[in-house]
Design a protein around this motif. Structure first.
Motif: not given
Length: 167
Positions: A4-6, A14-17, A23-25, A113-119
């Protein structure tokens, strides 16, 4: 070794994923106006980015299966094209409460990005015409900018013409 990064104070799933994937963003924040008629158009204007580069995340039901559609805010979703892109027959917009419950995000802040369930996910082909695109970072007033190639890879999206441009 901590995973984990703080360093990102605006952390969302989304940013955690994105961080976990390496991935650069670029994160962009702005003050959201609750009276804004269109979340996406508001984001484009606030960030000074052409609306064709800012993509909205819509949740549809394709043959009774929730599906993510990522289209420019300057366009509308072509439900028939979405159904075809993901191998379905019929698509309708999903119930907003079901979309929020399934993704873990609130309407106007749903990130692909980072959704609870992958759709199953489809990204409009117009994204490929831009070096970077912006999508919700998981909260109203917060956008993430990344390459369309990375967006497609991280969401395992089918890239297809699913938007109606103009008119």
């Amino acid at each position: 070794m901590a995973k984990k990064s703080r360093k990102n104070s605006a952390g969302t799933p989304a940013t955690t994923a994105l961080t976990a994937a390496g991935t650069p963003f670029t994160l962009h924040s702005y003050t959201h106006d609750p009276a804004a008629p269109s979340y996406g158009e508001e984001a484009a204007q606030a960030l000074g980015v052409e609306p064709g580069r800012v993509f909205k995340t819509l949740i549809a039901s394709v043959d009774d299966r929730l599906t993510v559609a990522i289209v420019p805010v300057s366009a509308s979703l072509d439900l028939k094209a979405l159904a075809t892109a993901v191998g379905g027959k019929r698509a309708v917009m999903a119930d907003p409460a079901a979309a929020e419950r399934t993704t873990g995000y609130v309407r106007g802040g749903i990130s692909p990005l980072g959704q609870r369930k992958r759709l199953p996910t489809a990204l409009d082909a117009s994204a490929a015409g831009h070096p970077t695109v912006c999508v919700s970072a998981g909260r109203r007033g917060l956008e993430v900018e990344l390459s369309p190639t990375d967006l497609a890879a991280l969401t395992e999206a089918v890239v297809a013409p699913i938007a109606r441009h103009g008119g």
